[in-house]
Design a protein around this motif. Structure first.
Motif, PDB file in Angstrom:
ATOM      1  N   THR A  25       0.235   2.644  -8.894  1.00  0.00           N
ATOM      2  CA  THR A  25       1.529   4.025  -9.310  1.00  0.00           C
ATOM      3  C   THR A  25       2.815   3.986  -8.404  1.00  0.00           C
ATOM      4  O   THR A  25       4.011   4.539  -9.144  1.00  0.00           O
ATOM      5  CB  THR A  25       0.680   5.361  -9.127  1.00  0.00           C
ATOM      6  OG1 THR A  25      -0.267   4.977 -10.057  1.00  0.00           O
ATOM      7  CG2 THR A  25       1.474   6.776  -9.612  1.00  0.00           C
ATOM      8  N   GLY A  26       2.415   4.129  -7.044  1.00  0.00           N
ATOM      9  CA  GLY A  26       3.582   4.089  -5.816  1.00  0.00           C
ATOM     10  C   GLY A  26       4.184   2.904  -6.219  1.00  0.00           C
ATOM     11  O   GLY A  26       5.285   2.984  -5.654  1.00  0.00           O
ATOM     12  N   THR A  27       3.482   1.755  -6.685  1.00  0.00           N
ATOM     13  CA  THR A  27       4.549   0.335  -6.869  1.00  0.00           C
ATOM     14  C   THR A  27       5.240   0.441  -7.849  1.00  0.00           C
ATOM     15  O   THR A  27       6.636   0.136  -7.601  1.00  0.00           O
ATOM     16  CB  THR A  27       3.203  -1.295  -6.656  1.00  0.00           C
ATOM     17  OG1 THR A  27       2.259  -1.016  -5.615  1.00  0.00           O
ATOM     18  CG2 THR A  27       4.536  -1.994  -6.613  1.00  0.00           C
ATOM     19  N   ARG A  28       4.927   1.126  -9.036  1.00  0.00           N
ATOM     20  CA  ARG A  28       6.214   0.833 -10.280  1.00  0.00           C
ATOM     21  C   ARG A  28       7.198   2.113  -9.599  1.00  0.00           C
ATOM     22  O   ARG A  28       8.294   1.537 -10.706  1.00  0.00           O
ATOM     23  CB  ARG A  28       5.086   1.338 -11.063  1.00  0.00           C
ATOM     24  CG  ARG A  28       4.056   0.383 -11.484  1.00  0.00           C
ATOM     25  CD  ARG A  28       3.540   1.461 -13.317  1.00  0.00           C
ATOM     26  NE  ARG A  28       2.426  -0.318 -13.947  1.00  0.00           N
ATOM     27  CZ  ARG A  28       3.125  -1.074 -13.993  1.00  0.00           C
ATOM     28  NH1 ARG A  28       3.678  -1.851 -14.717  1.00  0.00           N
ATOM     29  NH2 ARG A  28       1.794  -1.654 -15.138  1.00  0.00           N
ATOM     30  N   PRO A  61      14.432  -3.259  -6.550  1.00  0.00           N
ATOM     31  CA  PRO A  61      14.327  -4.487  -5.813  1.00  0.00           C
ATOM     32  C   PRO A  61      14.459  -6.422  -6.733  1.00  0.00           C
ATOM     33  O   PRO A  61      14.575  -5.970  -8.278  1.00  0.00           O
ATOM     34  CB  PRO A  61      12.572  -4.631  -5.351  1.00  0.00           C
ATOM     35  CG  PRO A  61      12.218  -4.418  -6.143  1.00  0.00           C
ATOM     36  CD  PRO A  61      13.071  -2.835  -6.509  1.00  0.00           C
ATOM     37  N   THR A  62      15.076  -7.611  -5.739  1.00  0.00           N
ATOM     38  CA  THR A  62      15.540  -8.738  -6.028  1.00  0.00           C
ATOM     39  C   THR A  62      14.563  -8.606  -7.086  1.00  0.00           C
ATOM     40  O   THR A  62      14.807  -9.500  -8.630  1.00  0.00           O
ATOM     41  CB  THR A  62      15.835  -9.184  -5.493  1.00  0.00           C
ATOM     42  OG1 THR A  62      16.618  -8.941  -4.718  1.00  0.00           O
ATOM     43  CG2 THR A  62      16.395 -10.635  -5.673  1.00  0.00           C
ATOM     44  N   VAL A  63      13.517  -8.989  -6.860  1.00  0.00           N
ATOM     45  CA  VAL A  63      12.362  -9.417  -7.509  1.00  0.00           C
ATOM     46  C   VAL A  63      11.008  -8.242  -7.523  1.00  0.00           C
ATOM     47  O   VAL A  63      10.666  -7.967  -6.539  1.00  0.00           O
ATOM     48  CB  VAL A  63      11.684 -10.524  -6.530  1.00  0.00           C
ATOM     49  CG1 VAL A  63       9.941 -10.815  -7.714  1.00  0.00           C
ATOM     50  CG2 VAL A  63      12.515 -11.877  -7.215  1.00  0.00           C
ATOM     51  N   ALA A  64      10.567  -8.085  -9.378  1.00  0.00           N
ATOM     52  CA  ALA A  64       9.860  -6.800  -9.091  1.00  0.00           C
ATOM     53  C   ALA A  64       9.281  -8.185 -10.384  1.00  0.00           C
ATOM     54  O   ALA A  64       9.161  -8.192 -11.852  1.00  0.00           O
ATOM     55  CB  ALA A  64      10.493  -5.913  -9.610  1.00  0.00           C
ATOM     56  N   SER A  65       7.854  -7.702  -9.967  1.00  0.00           N
ATOM     57  CA  SER A  65       6.387  -9.601 -10.092  1.00  0.00           C
ATOM     58  C   SER A  65       5.566  -8.426 -10.740  1.00  0.00           C
ATOM     59  O   SER A  65       4.507  -7.979  -9.701  1.00  0.00           O
ATOM     60  CB  SER A  65       6.224 -10.264  -9.708  1.00  0.00           C
ATOM     61  OG  SER A  65       5.413 -10.815 -10.840  1.00  0.00           O
ATOM     62  N   ILE A  66       4.764  -7.609 -11.565  1.00  0.00           N
ATOM     63  CA  ILE A  66       3.321  -7.096 -11.695  1.00  0.00           C
ATOM     64  C   ILE A  66       2.968  -8.338 -12.759  1.00  0.00           C
ATOM     65  O   ILE A  66       3.250  -8.100 -13.949  1.00  0.00           O
ATOM     66  CB  ILE A  66       3.728  -5.562 -13.015  1.00  0.00           C
ATOM     67  CG1 ILE A  66       4.536  -5.144 -11.873  1.00  0.00           C
ATOM     68  CG2 ILE A  66       2.338  -4.846 -12.971  1.00  0.00           C
ATOM     69  CD1 ILE A  66       3.799  -4.272 -10.513  1.00  0.00           C
ATOM     70  N   VAL A  67       1.847  -8.195 -12.377  1.00  0.00           N
ATOM     71  CA  VAL A  67       0.799  -9.462 -13.362  1.00  0.00           C
ATOM     72  C   VAL A  67      -0.670  -9.257 -13.816  1.00  0.00           C
ATOM     73  O   VAL A  67      -1.249  -7.834 -12.883  1.00  0.00           O
ATOM     74  CB  VAL A  67       0.757 -10.450 -13.015  1.00  0.00           C
ATOM     75  CG1 VAL A  67       2.590 -10.957 -12.176  1.00  0.00           C
ATOM     76  CG2 VAL A  67       0.412 -10.407 -11.496  1.00  0.00           C
ATOM     77  N   ALA A  89       0.790  -1.009  -0.153  1.00  0.00           N
ATOM     78  CA  ALA A  89      -0.267  -0.296   0.480  1.00  0.00           C
ATOM     79  C   ALA A  89       0.947   1.338   0.024  1.00  0.00           C
ATOM     80  O   ALA A  89       1.006   2.102   0.666  1.00  0.00           O
ATOM     81  CB  ALA A  89      -0.785  -0.052   0.901  1.00  0.00           C
ATOM     82  N   LEU A  90       1.341   1.352  -1.229  1.00  0.00           N
ATOM     83  CA  LEU A  90       2.429   2.793  -1.119  1.00  0.00           C
ATOM     84  C   LEU A  90       1.744   3.784  -2.288  1.00  0.00           C
ATOM     85  O   LEU A  90       1.754   4.192  -3.170  1.00  0.00           O
ATOM     86  CB  LEU A  90       4.212   1.526  -2.064  1.00  0.00           C
ATOM     87  CG  LEU A  90       4.582   1.162  -1.192  1.00  0.00           C
ATOM     88  CD1 LEU A  90       5.992   1.237  -2.260  1.00  0.00           C
ATOM     89  CD2 LEU A  90       4.924   1.694   0.062  1.00  0.00           C
ATOM     90  N   LEU A  91       1.398   4.886  -1.214  1.00  0.00           N
ATOM     91  CA  LEU A  91       0.067   5.916  -2.201  1.00  0.00           C
ATOM     92  C   LEU A  91       1.621   7.213  -2.458  1.00  0.00           C
ATOM     93  O   LEU A  91       2.437   7.086  -1.447  1.00  0.00           O
ATOM     94  CB  LEU A  91      -0.444   6.270  -0.935  1.00  0.00           C
ATOM     95  CG  LEU A  91      -2.504   5.603  -0.863  1.00  0.00           C
ATOM     96  CD1 LEU A  91      -2.709   5.629   0.452  1.00  0.00           C
ATOM     97  CD2 LEU A  91      -2.770   5.324  -2.451  1.00  0.00           C
ATOM     98  N   THR A  92       1.526   8.185  -3.313  1.00  0.00           N
ATOM     99  CA  THR A  92       1.673   9.124  -3.645  1.00  0.00           C
ATOM    100  C   THR A  92       1.136  10.357  -3.559  1.00  0.00           C
ATOM    101  O   THR A  92       2.038  11.362  -3.333  1.00  0.00           O
ATOM    102  CB  THR A  92       2.131   8.481  -4.975  1.00  0.00           C
ATOM    103  OG1 THR A  92       0.767   8.584  -5.817  1.00  0.00           O
ATOM    104  CG2 THR A  92       2.799   7.416  -5.655  1.00  0.00           C
ATOM    105  N   ASP A  93      -0.051  10.462  -2.493  1.00  0.00           N
ATOM    106  CA  ASP A  93      -0.528  11.224  -2.277  1.00  0.00           C
ATOM    107  C   ASP A  93      -0.876  11.334  -1.028  1.00  0.00           C
ATOM    108  O   ASP A  93      -1.738  10.634  -0.325  1.00  0.00           O
ATOM    109  CB  ASP A  93      -2.277  11.862  -3.300  1.00  0.00           C
ATOM    110  CG  ASP A  93      -2.959  12.650  -3.109  1.00  0.00           C
ATOM    111  OD1 ASP A  93      -2.141  13.389  -3.024  1.00  0.00           O
ATOM    112  OD2 ASP A  93      -3.908  12.479  -2.324  1.00  0.00           O
TER     113      ASP A  93
END
Length: 288
Positions: free
Chosen positions: A245-248, A256-262, A196-200
């Motif tokens: 958006t925050g995750t990207r 990170p070692t693993v970055a998986s967007i599915v 839960a990484l928010l940018t606002d």
């Protein structure tokens, strides 16, 4: 300390339904028996192995009250000094709901097949304040750092080697990695599922989890990537996640070692897709 032991056979809202289907399929209902005979399967079908889950009620000095302490381990493995990953629940969650879709079953299967070394998970009630002391006298992060290792040792388990979190728990897992780094006791792995990484700030303020924007900025992993240390980090999220958006942005900055967007959203269907990879990621970093 007031304790109450509960041994369960599975976790999550779907566990009982799954158990019921499994029982019918394996012959506890006429349909299952008829099907076995039709397929030519002789003799009884072995019971499906399930994770062993125990819940104790313990007193947390740092949270100022009693909390649930849940441990989840594979069946049939020695638990003395068993490596454990902390498992952080999301907002409105508890220790009992911390496990994302299918995690218990995937862990048991992976350990049983020898795909990963034996390890377990430990979850605690952390409240809704993003795993930090937003309310004076209620400090879930101090509970994780100071009390969880002691509670594990009292039960014969090993110290936490990793931290895994879902949604708000993903935020908390990254903050935990930072705190361990600051203590010069780095964790061996951090797994953030749909963090839960928010940018606002206006959006984050609705959660009443931080005193003000300055406190949020001081703790937000997005704004403190350089403070996370060198522990391997894995991030998994759906491309339609509310927090994508925050995750990207975190993936771009932290690498990170693993970055998986599915494909998927912020829900159980997504969690079930990524949990096998999470277990493999953690399994590669189990201390031996």
């Amino acid at each position: 300390m007031v304790t109450r032991r509960t041994v369960l056979t599975a976790l999550g809202g779907t566990a009982l339904a799954t158990a019921g289907i499994t029982a019918a399929w394996h012959g506890d209902a006429p349909l299952g028996e008829a099907l076995r005979h039709a397929l030519g399967v002789a003799g009884p079908v072995p019971a499906v192995k399930r994770a062993v889950v125990r819940v104790d009620r313990v007193r947390s000095h740092y949270r100022g009250g009693d909390v649930d302490l849940l441990t989840m381990v594979p069946p049939g493995v020695p638990t003395r000094d068993l490596p454990m990953s902390i498992l952080l629940h999301g907002r409105f969650g508890t220790a009992r709901t911390a496990s994302p879709g299918g995690m218990a079953e995937v862990l048991v299967s992976a350990v049983g097949r020898g795909q990963v070394p034996p390890f377990g998970f430990v979850a605690v009630d952390g409240g809704d304040h993003y795993w930090h002391e937003n309310v004076p006298g209620d400090d879930p992060m101090a509970m994780l750092l100071e009390e969880v290792p002691r509670w594990l040792a009292e039960r014969g388990f090993g110290a936490p080697f990793a931290c895994t979190g879902v949604s708000m728990g993903g935020f908390g897992a990254l903050l935990y990695a930072r705190r361990r780094h600051e203590r010069r006791e780095p964790t061996r792995a951090v797994a953030a599922i749909a963090p839960a990484l928010l940018t606002d700030w206006a959006e984050m303020a609705k959660r009443n989890a931080f005193a003000d924007e300055a406190q949020w900025a001081a703790l937000d992993p997005l704004k403190n990537v350089d403070k996370l240390g060198t522990a391997p980090i894995g991030v998994w999220a759906g491309d339609r996640d509310n927090f994508i958006t925050g995750t990207r942005r975190f993936i771009a900055d932290a690498k990170p070692t693993v970055a998986s967007i599915v494909p998927g959203g912020h829900n159980d269907a997504l969690y079930r897709k990524v949990v096998p990879d999470v277990i493999r990621f953690l399994g590669k970093r189990v201390p031996v």
